[in-house]
Scaffold this motif. Structure first.
Motif, PDB file in Angstrom:
ATOM      1  N   MET A  82       0.802  -1.183   0.044  1.00 21.96           N
ATOM      2  CA  MET A  82       0.006   0.019  -0.029  1.00 21.96           C
ATOM      3  C   MET A  82       0.880   1.201  -0.024  1.00 21.96           C
ATOM      4  O   MET A  82       1.865   1.356   0.657  1.00 21.96           O
ATOM      5  CB  MET A  82      -0.901   0.090   1.113  1.00 21.96           C
ATOM      6  N   LEU A  83       0.256   2.281  -0.620  1.00 18.70           N
ATOM      7  CA  LEU A  83       1.175   3.679  -0.836  1.00 18.70           C
ATOM      8  C   LEU A  83       1.282   4.275   0.669  1.00 18.70           C
ATOM      9  O   LEU A  83       2.452   4.847   0.840  1.00 18.70           O
ATOM     10  CB  LEU A  83       0.552   4.408  -1.747  1.00 18.70           C
ATOM     11  N   ALA A 129      -3.302  10.744  -1.838  1.00 16.57           N
ATOM     12  CA  ALA A 129      -2.479  11.981  -2.196  1.00 16.57           C
ATOM     13  C   ALA A 129      -2.771  12.468  -3.808  1.00 16.57           C
ATOM     14  O   ALA A 129      -2.882  11.454  -4.709  1.00 16.57           O
ATOM     15  CB  ALA A 129      -1.241  11.557  -1.895  1.00 16.57           C
ATOM     16  N   SER A 130      -2.927  13.816  -3.962  1.00 14.43           N
ATOM     17  CA  SER A 130      -2.874  14.093  -5.311  1.00 14.43           C
ATOM     18  C   SER A 130      -1.402  13.913  -5.908  1.00 14.43           C
ATOM     19  O   SER A 130      -0.536  13.774  -5.301  1.00 14.43           O
ATOM     20  CB  SER A 130      -3.307  15.628  -5.473  1.00 14.43           C
ATOM     21  N   ALA A 131      -1.506  13.944  -7.259  1.00 15.34           N
ATOM     22  CA  ALA A 131      -0.019  13.724  -7.914  1.00 15.34           C
ATOM     23  C   ALA A 131       0.841  14.634  -7.443  1.00 15.34           C
ATOM     24  O   ALA A 131       2.188  14.543  -7.043  1.00 15.34           O
ATOM     25  CB  ALA A 131      -0.407  14.151  -9.494  1.00 15.34           C
ATOM     26  N   GLU A 183       8.951   3.011  -6.908  1.00 10.55           N
ATOM     27  CA  GLU A 183       7.825   2.093  -6.004  1.00 10.55           C
ATOM     28  C   GLU A 183       6.600   3.094  -5.670  1.00 10.55           C
ATOM     29  O   GLU A 183       5.487   2.326  -5.532  1.00 10.55           O
ATOM     30  CB  GLU A 183       8.687   1.675  -4.695  1.00 10.55           C
ATOM     31  N   ALA A 184       6.745   4.211  -5.204  1.00  8.37           N
ATOM     32  CA  ALA A 184       5.719   5.075  -5.125  1.00  8.37           C
ATOM     33  C   ALA A 184       4.649   5.006  -6.374  1.00  8.37           C
ATOM     34  O   ALA A 184       3.497   4.834  -6.211  1.00  8.37           O
ATOM     35  CB  ALA A 184       5.803   6.639  -4.762  1.00  8.37           C
ATOM     36  N   GLY A 189      -0.391   2.927  -8.571  1.00  6.88           N
ATOM     37  CA  GLY A 189      -1.203   2.364  -9.650  1.00  6.88           C
ATOM     38  C   GLY A 189      -0.835   3.151 -10.898  1.00  6.88           C
ATOM     39  O   GLY A 189      -1.830   3.284 -11.920  1.00  6.88           O
ATOM     40  N   GLU A 190       0.275   3.916 -10.897  1.00  2.30           N
ATOM     41  CA  GLU A 190       0.375   4.765 -11.773  1.00  2.30           C
ATOM     42  C   GLU A 190       1.543   4.005 -12.891  1.00  2.30           C
ATOM     43  O   GLU A 190       2.473   3.297 -12.222  1.00  2.30           O
ATOM     44  CB  GLU A 190       1.116   6.300 -11.439  1.00  2.30           C
TER      45      GLU A 190
END
Length: 87
Positions: free
Chosen positions: A1-2, A42-44, A63-64, A69-70
């Protein structure tokens, strides 16, 4: 998870939640906590600020992106400067 990943980066960089909230432009440290537990995304822009504040490595940044999911950048075509944190 992020969220837990971002928390580990923040703690390793010795940045507290209050300071991170200020950097992200949010009023409350609870917003930082919400991101770290996955209750808020979190926004980009916030993600970029977070990674910069924690002096994230290129590997941390990839990794982030994976955890968010980007799509990862095409590393075969990327120049070293494309993977470096912004200056």
């Amino acid at each position: 998870m992020l969220g837990p990943f971002l928390k580990r980066l923040r703690e390793a960089a010795s940045v507290n939640q209050v300071a991170m909230a200020a950097l992200l432009g949010v009023k409350w440290q609870s917003s930082v906590s919400a991101i770290e537990i996955g209750a808020q995304r979190a926004s980009a822009n916030q993600l970029a600020v977070w990674l910069d504040a924690c002096s994230a490595t290129a590997a941390d940044r990839l990794e982030a992106l994976r955890l968010a999911g980007e799509p990862a950048p095409d590393l075969a075509a990327a120049t070293p400067s494309a993977l470096a944190p912004p200056t």
